[in-house]
Each structure stands twice: as structure tokens, then as C-alpha cells.
Design an enzyme around this catalytic site. Structure first.
Site, PDB file in Angstrom:
ATOM      1  N   THR A  93     -36.052 -34.898   9.780  1.00  0.00           N
ATOM      2  CA  THR A  93     -36.274 -35.780   8.628  1.00  0.00           C
ATOM      3  C   THR A  93     -37.643 -35.433   8.052  1.00  0.00           C
ATOM      4  O   THR A  93     -38.659 -35.630   8.729  1.00  0.00           O
ATOM      5  CB  THR A  93     -36.260 -37.256   9.049  1.00  0.00           C
ATOM      6  N   LYS A 168     -31.077 -39.356   2.861  1.00  0.00           N
ATOM      7  CA  LYS A 168     -31.530 -39.941   4.137  1.00  0.00           C
ATOM      8  C   LYS A 168     -32.598 -41.024   3.893  1.00  0.00           C
ATOM      9  O   LYS A 168     -32.516 -42.123   4.436  1.00  0.00           O
ATOM     10  CB  LYS A 168     -32.075 -38.817   5.014  1.00  0.00           C
TER      11      LYS A 168
HETATM   12  P1  NAD Z   1     -39.090 -35.436  19.531  1.00  0.00           P
HETATM   13  O1  NAD Z   1     -40.560 -35.578  19.395  1.00  0.00           O
HETATM   14  O2  NAD Z   1     -38.416 -36.010  20.750  1.00  0.00           O
HETATM   15  O3  NAD Z   1     -38.695 -33.864  19.466  1.00  0.00           O
HETATM   16  C1  NAD Z   1     -39.334 -32.929  18.662  1.00  0.00           C
HETATM   17  C2  NAD Z   1     -39.453 -31.649  19.485  1.00  0.00           C
HETATM   18  O4  NAD Z   1     -40.055 -30.642  18.662  1.00  0.00           O
HETATM   19  C3  NAD Z   1     -40.347 -31.811  20.719  1.00  0.00           C
HETATM   20  O5  NAD Z   1     -39.641 -31.388  21.878  1.00  0.00           O
HETATM   21  C4  NAD Z   1     -41.545 -30.898  20.425  1.00  0.00           C
HETATM   22  O6  NAD Z   1     -42.091 -30.284  21.584  1.00  0.00           O
HETATM   23  C5  NAD Z   1     -40.925 -29.886  19.485  1.00  0.00           C
HETATM   24  N1  NAD Z   1     -41.889 -29.181  18.655  1.00  0.00           N
HETATM   25  C6  NAD Z   1     -42.929 -29.695  17.945  1.00  0.00           C
HETATM   26  N2  NAD Z   1     -43.587 -28.726  17.284  1.00  0.00           N
HETATM   27  C7  NAD Z   1     -42.925 -27.570  17.566  1.00  0.00           C
HETATM   28  C8  NAD Z   1     -43.108 -26.229  17.173  1.00  0.00           C
HETATM   29  N3  NAD Z   1     -44.107 -25.854  16.370  1.00  0.00           N
HETATM   30  N4  NAD Z   1     -42.252 -25.293  17.659  1.00  0.00           N
HETATM   31  C9  NAD Z   1     -41.241 -25.663  18.485  1.00  0.00           C
HETATM   32  N5  NAD Z   1     -41.024 -26.915  18.900  1.00  0.00           N
HETATM   33  C10 NAD Z   1     -41.853 -27.861  18.447  1.00  0.00           C
HETATM   34  O7  NAD Z   1     -38.463 -36.031  18.200  1.00  0.00           O
HETATM   35  P2  NAD Z   1     -36.942 -36.474  17.930  1.00  0.00           P
HETATM   36  O8  NAD Z   1     -36.791 -37.925  18.215  1.00  0.00           O
HETATM   37  O9  NAD Z   1     -36.036 -35.490  18.592  1.00  0.00           O
HETATM   38  O10 NAD Z   1     -36.880 -36.312  16.338  1.00  0.00           O
HETATM   39  C11 NAD Z   1     -36.722 -35.030  15.720  1.00  0.00           C
HETATM   40  C12 NAD Z   1     -36.436 -35.239  14.247  1.00  0.00           C
HETATM   41  O11 NAD Z   1     -35.255 -36.037  14.109  1.00  0.00           O
HETATM   42  C13 NAD Z   1     -37.547 -35.997  13.495  1.00  0.00           C
HETATM   43  O12 NAD Z   1     -37.716 -35.402  12.237  1.00  0.00           O
HETATM   44  C14 NAD Z   1     -37.005 -37.425  13.411  1.00  0.00           C
HETATM   45  O13 NAD Z   1     -37.521 -38.134  12.289  1.00  0.00           O
HETATM   46  C15 NAD Z   1     -35.512 -37.156  13.257  1.00  0.00           C
HETATM   47  N6  NAD Z   1     -34.646 -38.256  13.699  1.00  0.00           N
HETATM   48  C16 NAD Z   1     -34.848 -38.884  14.887  1.00  0.00           C
HETATM   49  C17 NAD Z   1     -33.999 -39.927  15.273  1.00  0.00           C
HETATM   50  C18 NAD Z   1     -34.192 -40.629  16.601  1.00  0.00           C
HETATM   51  O14 NAD Z   1     -33.556 -41.673  16.812  1.00  0.00           O
HETATM   52  N7  NAD Z   1     -35.034 -40.114  17.509  1.00  0.00           N
HETATM   53  C19 NAD Z   1     -32.938 -40.320  14.447  1.00  0.00           C
HETATM   54  C20 NAD Z   1     -32.730 -39.638  13.233  1.00  0.00           C
HETATM   55  C21 NAD Z   1     -33.594 -38.607  12.874  1.00  0.00           C
END
Ligand code: NAD
Length: 289
Positions: A93, A168
């Protein structure tokens, strides 16, 4: 297909596992060794850099925290490093402008790209029941659809590049505002002496009916099971709702849209998170009313 997957956190971990289950060869990279260990247990091949993960990929899926990271990862390590003609799918997102900018850079270098943010949380990511809202050309959407279908229950073409992100944040601005409206309504009903189950039975069949009430009721013991029945744990964290509301406010400012309810929701979630409740489910904001 050979699919590189960048960002295997709470959401990406389960999504990558579902791509493996669908028969794809998934090539994973994350900065976190723990995330990579989980990916390996789920059948992904793991790599030490983004460039190595994408080197041989027909498609690249990313699920990263924000637009600055998406921009940096694609700019430095994906564009020019994945094979020409590969399809890029960013499911994070992020803001509409960054989504369009990265897609333009990818297209100029001979790739196709879609923005494909999701509705649904960690349980939907693990269960393969996400809804994808996709922005991109007809051709890019046609290529992306079967890959996304392995991770979700619905894949909807929202329009041109950036339209997925626009859909979204519009949806989540409505959700944030309607959740607060639902919470304050139940508190008023309570103070006016109404039995809350009786009020639910009336309003859920009357014109006040909405998703925050009938699918995700913020009052414990009323309506179907929801995070309210679990101490407001699990579900969709208030901090993530705040992130989406901030993106909506930025987008609204960029097109001079007037969004007073969205602004109010953003300021209430900002205060909720500031006082330490960002990890609580977003329906927990009822505790402040
Ligand atoms: P999260 O923090 O659990 O996961 C993100 C991952 O990205 C982490 O494992 C981190 O180590 C990795 N990362 C960060 N920088 C990086 C880089 N430069 N190279 C490689 N890996 C890298 O977050 P999430 O909850 O999985 O959310 C991910 C996306 O999904 C976000 O944009 C969030 O807004 C969206 N989202 C989340 C939810 C939810 O309920 N968690 C729901 C809808 C959308």
C-alpha cells in the site's frame, strides 16, 4: 513461473507460500533473516540480495512497507536487473504518485508493471483470500491476473496505473470514517439506555447498516465474531489504518478534494496511535469515545 518475491513479512510471507502451493518457483528476498527462514520452510528458494532474486525471474512481486522503499528497491535493484519483459506486481500500500512514477520507470526500461494493493489482513494473506485492486494497462492486467489469483479470492482491474492504490485508499478512508461513526453511535445508544443487541438488530436492518457494524462490530458480544471479542487484538492494526488515512489525505490534497470526514478520522486515529494503541485493532478506537 519463476516468481521473485521481495518483502516476506506479515503479509508477504503467506502470499509467497500460496504462490509455491500454486506450483510457482518462488525466489525470495527480505532484509530480515527470520522472514527468509520462514520463506525457506514454506518452499521458497532464498537469496542474499534483491538483484540475485530477480536475475532469472519472469515476474517480480513486492510486499513492502511504504512508497520510499518500493521506489528505492525497484530503482536500484529490480529495474535493469530482472530479465527484459518481466512483469512487476507491487502489492504494497503506497501513494498513488510513487506507484505511477515506478511504473513509468519500469515501462521505459522495457517491463510491464501493475500496482496491486490488497484488501484483507494477515489471515487472508495466509488463507489466499485477499482482494486485489489492480492499476495498469489491459495487457499488464491480463498477465498479472493469474498470478494474483493464486493469492486471492478476487482480482479487480481498477483502471490505469495508480488506480489500484487510488481504490485502496478511497476504500480505507471510507472504512476508517465509518468505523468511528459506528463506534460513536453504539456509545450514544448505550448512554441513551438502549440494549446494544437490540439496537444492532434494528440498525443492521435499517438505513444505518454498514460493514463496520454488521461484519466487524466494535462492541464485544454483538454481531459476528470480530476483534472486539478478542480484546481488540489481531485484525487490522490502528497504525495501518492511520497509514492509509495519511495516504488518503495526501492524495486528497494533491487533487483539491474536500474530505472533512476523512480528515477527522485521520486525526482521531493519529491521537489513538500516539497514546500507544497503534498495535490494537482499529475497532478498538471505541475505547476512546
Ligand atoms: P511487515 O513489516 O510485516 O513486512 C514488510 C517486510 O518488508 C518485512 O519483512 C521487512 O523486513 C521487509 N523489507 C523492508 N524493507 C525491505 C527492503 N529494502 N528489501 C527487502 N525487504 C524489505 O508489513 P506487512 O504487514 O506485511 O505489510 C506489507 C504491506 O502490506 C504494507 O504496505 C501494508 O500497508 C500492506 N497491508 C498490510 C495489511 C496488514 O493487515 N498487515 C493489510 C493490507 C495491506
Amino acid at each position: 513461473m519463476k516468481v521473485a518475491f521481495i518483502g516476506l513479512g506479515n503479509m508477504g510471507g503467506g502470499m509467497a507460500a500460496n504462490l509455491v502451493k500454486a506450483g510457482h518457483e518462488v525466489r525470495a528476498f527480505d532484509l530480515s533473516p527470520e522472514a527468509l527462514d520462514r520463506a525457506k520452510d514454506n518452499g521458497c528458494a532464498v537469496f542474499g540480495t534483491v538483484q540475485e532474486a530477480v536475475a532469472d525471474a519472469e515476474a517480480v512481486v513486492s510486499m513492502l512497507p511504504n512508497g520510499a522503499i518500493v521506489d528505492a528497491v525497484y530503482g536500484a535493484d529490480v529495474i535493469g536487473h530482472a530479465p527484459k519483459g518481466a512483469l512487476f506486481l507491487d502489492c504494497s500500500t503506497i501513494d498513488v504518485d510513487t506507484a505511477r512514477k515506478v511504473t513509468k520507470a519500469a515501462e521505459s526500461a522495457g517491463y510491464e508493471m501493475v500496482d496491486a494493493p490488497v484488501s484483507g489482513g494477515i489471515a487472508a494473506a495466509n488463507g489466499g483470500t485477499l482482494t486485489f485492486m489492480v492499476g495498469g494497462t489491459d495487457n499488464a492486467f491480463a498477465r498479472a491476473e493469474p498470478i494474483l489469483a493464486a493469492m486471492g479470492k478476487a482480482v479487480i482491474h481498477a483502471g490505469a496505473s495508480g488506480a489500484g492504490q487510488a481504490a485502496k485508499i478511497c476504500n480505507n478512508m471510507l472504512l476508517g470514517a465509518s468505523m468511528i461513526a459506528t463506534c460513536e453511535t453504539f456509545k450514544l445508544a448505550e448512554k441513551l439506555g438502549l440494549d446494544l443487541q437490540t439496537f444492532y438488530d434494528i440498525s443492521s436492518k435499517a438505513s444505518g447498516q454498514n460493514w463496520s457494524m454488521t461484519s466487524y462490530c466494535p462492541v464485544p458480544g454483538v454481531g459476528p465474531q470480530s476483534p472486539a471479542d478478542n480484546g481488540y487484538q489481531g485484525g487490522f492494526a490502528a497504525a495501518l489504518m492511520l497509514k492509509d488515512l495519511k495516504l488518503a489525505m495526501e492524495a486528497a490534497a494533491s487533487v483539491d478534494a474536500i474530505v472533512p470526514m476523512g480528515e477527522k478520522a485521520a486525526s482521531l486515529y493519529e491521537a489513538f496511535a500516539r497514546y500507544g494503541s497503534g498495535g490494537m485493532d482499529f475497532s478498538g478506537i471505541i475505547k476512546t469515545l
